[in-house]
Enzyme design. Structure first.
Site, mmCIF file in Angstrom:
data_model
loop_
_atom_site.group_PDB
_atom_site.id
_atom_site.type_symbol
_atom_site.label_atom_id
_atom_site.label_comp_id
_atom_site.label_asym_id
_atom_site.label_seq_id
_atom_site.Cartn_x
_atom_site.Cartn_y
_atom_site.Cartn_z
ATOM 1 N N GLN A 22 0.845 -1.203 0.000
ATOM 2 C CA GLN A 22 0.000 0.000 0.000
ATOM 3 C C GLN A 22 0.880 1.253 0.000
ATOM 4 O OE1 GLN A 22 -0.288 -2.572 2.112
ATOM 5 N NE2 GLN A 22 -2.439 -3.051 2.557
ATOM 6 N N GLN B 140 0.307 -0.404 -5.831
ATOM 7 C CA GLN B 140 -0.871 -0.728 -5.022
ATOM 8 C C GLN B 140 -1.409 0.542 -4.357
ATOM 9 O OE1 GLN B 140 -0.399 -4.073 -2.396
ATOM 10 N NE2 GLN B 140 -2.300 -3.687 -1.277
ATOM 11 N N ASP B 141 -2.736 0.751 -4.471
ATOM 12 C CA ASP B 141 -3.412 1.882 -3.804
ATOM 13 C C ASP B 141 -2.936 3.247 -4.310
ATOM 14 O OD1 ASP B 141 -4.631 -0.103 -2.393
ATOM 15 O OD2 ASP B 141 -3.893 0.490 -0.429
ATOM 16 N N ASP C 288 -5.814 -2.879 -6.387
ATOM 17 C CA ASP C 288 -6.768 -1.919 -5.800
ATOM 18 C C ASP C 288 -6.340 -0.479 -6.058
ATOM 19 O OD1 ASP C 288 -7.841 -4.263 -4.739
ATOM 20 O OD2 ASP C 288 -6.878 -3.984 -2.795
ATOM 21 N N ARG D 150 -12.778 -5.628 -6.813
ATOM 22 C CA ARG D 150 -13.168 -6.567 -5.759
ATOM 23 C C ARG D 150 -13.791 -5.768 -4.627
ATOM 24 N NH1 ARG D 150 -7.865 -8.597 -2.401
ATOM 25 N NH2 ARG D 150 -6.660 -6.662 -2.395
#
Length: 557
Positions: free
Chosen positions: A350, A372-373, A394, A462
């Protein structure tokens, strides 16, 4: 936003006050006929609370008003909001104590500090909302209710972000238990506002909501988003005639050498916009546009020339909330022709490039690059146009009401044994007005992923939270999107409650015949799709009155 929330609370109370007073009389007479023992006051309490998910907590919060013999609906609604304020404040105090007691556990201390900040946002906004009265720009009951629901949804987002910061189960459990009453009362307040029409209708009283009658598009095809002065300002930026309040240049040719210094010069009692021009350069700074820094407009020399960068990451010891290279909190933030990066790499896990909780914020011709993120669309109403967003896991996530339009969304090559998920939406309450809308965009693989695009799975999303909601419409989906479209978060979590909608998408990845068979995954009709366009979904036709950029408030076709 605070002023708008105040208007929402006050105006809704005043407009429906007389009608709800009639409810009390109607119920009093009905109680007599049915031989019921409830007083008129408690009957109103019961009926108001019947629409909530936590009815016992609701009745407890409203009973003191009934005990005073009041049948004034204004007092009941104020009591519901005040009870929420009290509980959120208690949770903020708990997090403050946790900061002190966990001073020797860095990650726990950081998570508790995050909670303290987030819950103070919620508490301050509620308290201020009760001290502000009246707004001539609010035209319809529906407009007011939308504003209030937007704010209450943000409070739920703050609470969830607070909890998400705790990795150790025992500390998360302690904070979750402490937040339970605040969460329940926030949910109840949102339910009361959301179900107000049904409460009246149950007693034969109509809650007539008339459209504002405003045009969604101006004559030249632009939306009614920003004010007239904003429109002129942005046009002047394009023509090079704007005179910024501050110029940032690393070479010393401006007023400031750092973005932080330019923000620190934000004037008190500002009227209009605070305009910051940031010249070409890579600015290795961690920037936060604070809550009191409203109406900030930043523009650069291009998203590949003016770049804000950082490399904080979760694996580097930071909570996700604290990893952002750039954070926008103050309402009505605008950025144009800028880049936002987090260079921690996929091994950082993250690692946020841009975090936005600014209400009525907009980004034009910007880049958000990470893994990520990458883009944390945390809360409130947000709009992105002609942007590039890249990442792996994500990489567009949060619990805001966000529309991303005419933008390029790029999936990158992740670490070994990882798979890509474009979105992870965080709607935690079924009545939240939040969701992520990707409209008229392109979702493609980067060059490094292209040769491996069928070996490394890429999904559209998701469900991060129980009522996750994502809408992808009129968008081109490249062939690397998995036929199933979506993957679970963990086991069966949220598979029966999430909402993943598609409409009129294009490209080989848009085939829906093999999509997962979850209850909320489906192709929607044009009528349903219109609800998620920028006009109704983020009330774009009301809170921004004109822009110098082409824009769609409806569907493309």
């Amino acid at each position: 936003m605070i002023g708008k929330v105040a208007v929402s609370v006050t105006s809704v109370i005043l407009v429906v006050g007389v009608a709800l007073a009639v409810v009390a009389v109607v119920h009093h007479n009905a109680s007599k006929r049915a031989g019921e023992s409830l007083s008129p006051q408690m009957k109103v309490v019961k009926d108001i609370c019947s629409k909530t998910d936590f009815q016992e907590a609701c009745q407890k919060s409203l009973s003191p008003v009934a005990d005073k013999g009041s049948t004034d609906p204004k007092e009941f609604i104020k009591a519901a909001i005040q009870a929420t304020i009290n509980e959120v404040a208690k949770s903020a105090n708990f997090s403050d104590n946790l900061v002190k007691n966990a001073s020797n556990i860095p990650r726990v201390k950081m998570a508790a500090e995050d909670c303290k900040d987030l819950l103070n946002f919620a508490t301050d906004e509620l308290q201020t909302s009760f001290s502000t009265v009246g707004d001539s720009d609010m035209h319809t009951i529906n407009d007011r209710a939308d504003d209030l629901k937007n704010w209450l949804s943000a409070v739920i987002s703050y609470q969830q972000t607070c909890l998400d910061g705790f990795e150790a189960p025992e500390f998360r459990s302690a904070m979750e238990q402490n937040l339970q009453d605040a969460s329940s009362l926030t949910s109840n307040a949102l339910a009361i506002v959301s179900e107000l029409a049904d409460i009246l209708k149950a007693f034969g009283l109509e809650f007539n909501i008339k459209p504002s009658g405003r045009r969604l598009l101006s004559q030249d095809g632009y939306p009614t988003w920003f004010s007239g002065s904003d429109r002129k300002l942005l046009a002047m930026v394009d023509s090079g005639r704007v005179r910024p309040n501050a110029i940032v240049a690393k070479d010393g040719s401006g007023n400031f050498k750092t973005i932080a210094a330019a923000l620190a010069a934000y004037p008190t009692n500002l009227r209009g916009r605070y305009v910051i021009y940031i010249k070409s350069g890579v600015y290795n700074e961690y920037i936060t546009v604070e809550k009191n820094q409203k109406n900030v407009f930043m523009f650069g020399d291009g998203p590949r020339k003016t770049i804000v960068t950082g490399r904080k990451s979760n694996s580097g010891g930071f909570t996700t909330f604290k990893t952002a290279s750039f954070s926008a909190i103050g309402e009505r933030f605008i950025a144009k022709s800028m880049g936002f990066q987090n260079t921690a790499g996929p091994e950082g896990h993250q690692a946020v490039a841009l975090r936005v909780q600014s209400d009525m914020s907009a980004f034009f011709n910007c880049r958000m690059d990470g893994y990520q993120d990458t883009l944390y669309v945390q809360a409130h109403r947000q709009f992105y146009r002609n942007c590039v967003i890249s990442g792996t896991v994500d990489f567009i996530f949060g619990d805001s009401a966000t529309v991303i339009q005419n933008s390029l969304i790029i999936a990158r090559k992740p670490m070994d044994n990882q798979q890509n998920t474009v979105t992870a939406q965080g709607r935690a309450d079924k009545r939240e007005t939040t969701g992520l809308v990707i409209h008229n965009c392109r979702i493609v693989p980067e060059q490094k992923l292209f040769a491996l695009r069928f070996k490394i799975p890429t999904y559209l999303g998701r469900p991060w939270k129980e009522y996750a909601r994502t809408v992808i419409m009129e968008t081109t989906l490249a062939d690397f999107i998995q036929p199933g479209g979506y993957m679970p978060w963990a086991g069966n979590f949220a598979l029966s409650t999430c909402s993943y909608f598609e409409y009129a998408n294009r490209g080989p990845g848009a085939r829906t015949v093999r999509r997962v068979r979850w209850q909320g995954v489906r192709v929607i009709s044009r009528r349903e799709a219109l609800q998620f366009t920028a006009g109704p979904f983020i009330q774009g036709n009301l809170w921004l009155k004109g822009t110098g950029f082409p824009f769609l408030l409806g569907l493309r076709r």
